[in-house]
Design a protein around this motif. Structure first.
Motif, PDB file in Angstrom:
ATOM      1  N   VAL A 131      52.060  43.513  31.175  1.00 39.69           N
ATOM      2  CA  VAL A 131      52.753  42.984  32.353  1.00 39.69           C
ATOM      3  C   VAL A 131      52.285  41.566  32.658  1.00 39.69           C
ATOM      4  N   VAL A 132      50.996  41.298  32.504  1.00 45.01           N
ATOM      5  CA  VAL A 132      50.454  39.974  32.783  1.00 45.01           C
ATOM      6  C   VAL A 132      51.004  38.948  31.795  1.00 45.01           C
ATOM      7  N   ASN A 133      51.145  39.322  30.521  1.00 45.81           N
ATOM      8  CA  ASN A 133      51.672  38.393  29.527  1.00 45.81           C
ATOM      9  C   ASN A 133      53.123  38.028  29.806  1.00 45.81           C
ATOM     10  N   GLU A 134      53.872  38.944  30.390  1.00 49.18           N
ATOM     11  CA  GLU A 134      55.265  38.662  30.712  1.00 49.18           C
ATOM     12  C   GLU A 134      55.404  37.842  31.993  1.00 49.18           C
ATOM     13  N   SER A 135      54.361  37.771  32.778  1.00 48.96           N
ATOM     14  CA  SER A 135      54.398  37.004  34.034  1.00 48.96           C
ATOM     15  C   SER A 135      53.758  35.637  33.820  1.00 48.96           C
ATOM     16  N   GLY A 136      53.832  34.827  34.818  1.00 50.67           N
ATOM     17  CA  GLY A 136      53.206  33.518  34.751  1.00 50.67           C
ATOM     18  C   GLY A 136      51.699  33.606  34.988  1.00 50.67           C
ATOM     19  N   ARG A 137      51.063  32.425  34.949  1.00 51.19           N
ATOM     20  CA  ARG A 137      49.600  32.393  35.109  1.00 51.19           C
ATOM     21  C   ARG A 137      49.177  32.835  36.510  1.00 51.19           C
ATOM     22  N   ILE A 138      49.889  32.322  37.513  1.00 51.51           N
ATOM     23  CA  ILE A 138      49.518  32.639  38.885  1.00 51.51           C
ATOM     24  C   ILE A 138      49.872  34.079  39.230  1.00 51.51           C
ATOM     25  N   LEU A 139      51.088  34.495  38.865  1.00 47.56           N
ATOM     26  CA  LEU A 139      51.494  35.864  39.152  1.00 47.56           C
ATOM     27  C   LEU A 139      50.621  36.875  38.401  1.00 47.56           C
ATOM     28  N   GLY A 140      50.200  36.479  37.193  1.00 44.22           N
ATOM     29  CA  GLY A 140      49.323  37.359  36.420  1.00 44.22           C
ATOM     30  C   GLY A 140      47.974  37.560  37.101  1.00 44.22           C
ATOM     31  N   ALA A 141      47.421  36.461  37.653  1.00 45.69           N
ATOM     32  CA  ALA A 141      46.135  36.577  38.347  1.00 45.69           C
ATOM     33  C   ALA A 141      46.260  37.452  39.591  1.00 45.69           C
ATOM     34  N   VAL A 142      47.394  37.272  40.322  1.00 40.15           N
ATOM     35  CA  VAL A 142      47.606  38.090  41.518  1.00 40.15           C
ATOM     36  C   VAL A 142      47.768  39.567  41.135  1.00 40.15           C
ATOM     37  N   PHE A 143      48.510  39.800  40.050  1.00 43.87           N
ATOM     38  CA  PHE A 143      48.733  41.187  39.627  1.00 43.87           C
ATOM     39  C   PHE A 143      47.418  41.848  39.173  1.00 43.87           C
ATOM     40  N   ILE A 144      46.567  41.108  38.456  1.00 42.74           N
ATOM     41  CA  ILE A 144      45.277  41.654  38.019  1.00 42.74           C
ATOM     42  C   ILE A 144      44.401  41.980  39.231  1.00 42.74           C
ATOM     43  N   GLY A 145      44.350  41.060  40.219  1.00 46.13           N
ATOM     44  CA  GLY A 145      43.544  41.315  41.412  1.00 46.13           C
ATOM     45  C   GLY A 145      44.021  42.531  42.180  1.00 46.13           C
ATOM     46  N   ALA A 146      45.344  42.668  42.331  1.00 44.66           N
ATOM     47  CA  ALA A 146      45.885  43.823  43.040  1.00 44.66           C
ATOM     48  C   ALA A 146      45.621  45.120  42.278  1.00 44.66           C
ATOM     49  N   SER A 147      45.734  45.063  40.937  1.00 44.41           N
ATOM     50  CA  SER A 147      45.489  46.261  40.123  1.00 44.41           C
ATOM     51  C   SER A 147      44.037  46.702  40.217  1.00 44.41           C
ATOM     52  N   VAL A 148      43.122  45.724  40.154  1.00 47.56           N
ATOM     53  CA  VAL A 148      41.697  46.064  40.251  1.00 47.56           C
ATOM     54  C   VAL A 148      41.395  46.705  41.603  1.00 47.56           C
ATOM     55  N   PHE A 149      42.002  46.175  42.666  1.00 52.33           N
ATOM     56  CA  PHE A 149      41.761  46.732  43.995  1.00 52.33           C
ATOM     57  C   PHE A 149      42.308  48.157  44.110  1.00 52.33           C
TER      58      PHE A 149
END
Length: 550
Positions: A131-149
């Motif tokens: 999912v992160v690879n299909e998203s942009g750099r910023i959206l990927g970072a936000v998605f990773i942070g939300a997933s970790v939480f």
């Protein structure tokens, strides 16, 4: 002429004297250290020999761990294996250190939890990476942070579930650790999928090595340990009961036993292993539930029934603790009075011990109990004790105890004394001697009347200024003013001994239920020789029992 001594010279002389004392102290400390250092190798060897002698399986387990570590280290030492696995080969060594436990059940529990947690975490991390690879750099970072939480909070909350905490807590912890390592690292490292693959392979190799060593090389089964520990607890209780009664009616004074430490008291060791067994039984039962059916009969043993039986034995052990407390009470019945009830009490304790030993033998040999478990001898011993008590009515009822009121008060005080006996025993023992006007049937006369006790307390108060010191003296005087104060400890001891007989029914029921659920073989009087002699059992704290025999 006397030379003049200046103040500076006095200071120098004092300084030299202090330095000399310091040097002497330093030499003494050095000599003590050297003496201890010389005896250290011998002490270490004695400790190693003692630990291995208590349970030889400990030596075998240490060798198994060393062999497993050597095998997985070859992934790092052999060049072709190192090129195929990479630097992540060290994870196999770490897995062996963490997973390889003493018993096969514990190793299976931790190994399968670690493998399952790593697999689930890796699969979920790969999905998030896609999912992160299909998203942009910023959206990927936000998605990773939300997933970790979200994953971190959910996994931590799941660990509070009783079933998950009992069976899969270690797996959830490994899942959380692996998921965060892979997911967060993927944002900066481009080749994170390859690292995750290599790490998973090395962990799988480590877990596989641990399982092979635990299941195939001299396996130690958690179920066998739980089975044999139950046998040891029954034997320990049998030994403690008989030892308590023998010491209570011993004709010779044993003053050295009053100040003996609990760790050196054989009676204390016998029931301590039972009282401290709750955590051990539950842990062994949990690990045994992970083990395959390894017995020749391939029966699935009801490990939770062993835990239930352990709880019943702990309740039975509380009565033994109270019996042991009667040996250390402040007020003791004279030995001349105890001798009147010696034979029936010793006989009753022997019958109770025989029943416990028969239950232990039935579990050890995995067979049902003898049909004659509760023989007529136990009933006869109870009747003899009852007859002995009835033969001394004035002893237990006092001079005004012909009615029912005196008897009820006696029973109430006996119950209170039995409850007090479960507390910590006092340091000393005071034995009340019989009065001069003692009857031929050993009826105990009143030591002091209430008025005389009050006058004596007033005289003591005038002689002493500290009121706090007088309160225990007043309580002793008030107790000894009772007509049956000397018979009270004996009544409590006899009632507790009868209580052990009453609690035998619960123990027998649980053992019979265990035999039915575990498919124990039927009792055969021709092939079974039951010994009623209680062997010497040295119960060592935290010592795992040895294997039993079918």
């Amino acid at each position: 002429m006397v030379p003049k001594v200046h103040a500076g010279m006095e200071v120098d002389m004092a300084g030299k004297g202090d330095s000399g004392k310091n040097e002497e102290r330093g030499r003494k400390k050095m000599m003590d250290f050297l003496e201890k250092a010389e005896g250290l190798p011998g002490l270490a060897w004695q400790t190693m020999w003692k630990v291995g002698k208590e349970d030889p399986r400990r030596v075998i387990h240490a060798l198994k761990v060393g062999l497993a570590l050597t095998l997985v280290s070859l992934l790092y030492l052999i060049e072709p294996l190192f090129e195929g696995i990479g630097h992540n080969a060290i994870w196999a060594v770490m897995t062996v250190v963490v997973v390889l436990e003493f018993t096969a059940g514990a190793t299976l529990c931790k190994g399968l939890n670690r493998g399952l947690g790593t697999l689930l975490a890796g699969s979920l991390a790969f999905l998030i990476e896609y999912v992160v690879n299909e998203s942009g750099r910023i959206l990927g970072a936000v998605f990773i942070g939300a997933s970790v939480f979200m994953i971190g909070a959910a996994a931590t909350y799941i660990r509070f579930f009783p079933y998950i905490k009992k069976n899969y807590d270690y797996g959830v912890l490994i899942f959380l650790l692996t998921f965060n390592l892979i997911t967060v690292s993927s944002f900066r490292v481009e080749n994170v999928l390859k690292i995750a693959h290599e790490r998973f392979y090395t962990i799988a190799i480590g877990c596989g090595t641990c399982l092979l060593m635990s299941l195939l090389v001299f396996p130690n089964w958690s179920g066998e340990d739980l089975h044999n520990s139950t046998v040891l607890k029954l034997e320990g209780l049998a030994k403690s009961i008989e030892a308590c009664v023998n010491e209570y009616f011993n004709d010779t004074e044993m003053e050295e036993t009053q100040n003996i430490s609990p760790d050196q008291d054989p009676i204390y060791k016998g029931f301590k292993a039972v009282l401290d067994s709750k955590s051990y039984d539950e842990t062994m039962a949990l690990h045994a539930s992970w083990e395959p059916r390894h017995s020749r009969h391939c029966h699935k043993y009801p490990w939770q029934q062993y835990v239930k039986l352990g709880a019943v034995l702990r309740h039975f052990g509380y009565t033994v603790v109270a019996l042991h407390g009667c040996l250390r009470t402040e007020i003791q019945t004279p030995r001349s009075v105890r001798a009147l009830f010696k034979d029936p009490c010793i006989r009753l304790s022997g019958e109770v011990s025989k029943v416990l030993m028969e239950l232990a033998n039935s579990i050890r040999n995995r067979r049902h109990c003898s049909p004659e478990l509760l023989s007529d001898h136990l009933h006869e011993a109870l009747q003899d004790l009852n007859t002995a008590i009835k033969s001394q009515p004035r002893l237990f009822l006092g001079s005004e105890g012909k009615g029912g009121g005196g008897h009820s008060s006696m029973l109430a005080l006996a119950a209170a004394h039995a409850a007090a006996a479960t507390e910590n025993p006092p340091r000393g023992r005071r034995e009340v001697q019989p009065g001069a006007a003692q009857q031929k049937n050993y009826a105990l006369s009143s030591v002091k009347t209430d008025s005389s006790a009050l006058m004596e307390w007033k005289r003591k108060r005038e002689n002493h200024n500290q009121q706090k010191m007088l309160r225990p003296q007043l309580s002793k005087i008030a107790i000894t003013s009772l007509e049956f104060s000397e018979a009270l400890p004996l009544a409590a001891f006899a009632s507790l001994l009868v209580e052990t007989v009453a609690k035998l029914d619960h123990v027998i029921e649980e053992v019979e239920e265990l035999g039915a659920m575990a498919c124990f073989k039927e009792y055969d009087a021709n092939n079974v020789s039951v010994t009623c002699e209680i062997p010497r059992i040295d119960v060592v704290q935290n010592q795992l029992p040895c294997h039993g025999t079918d």
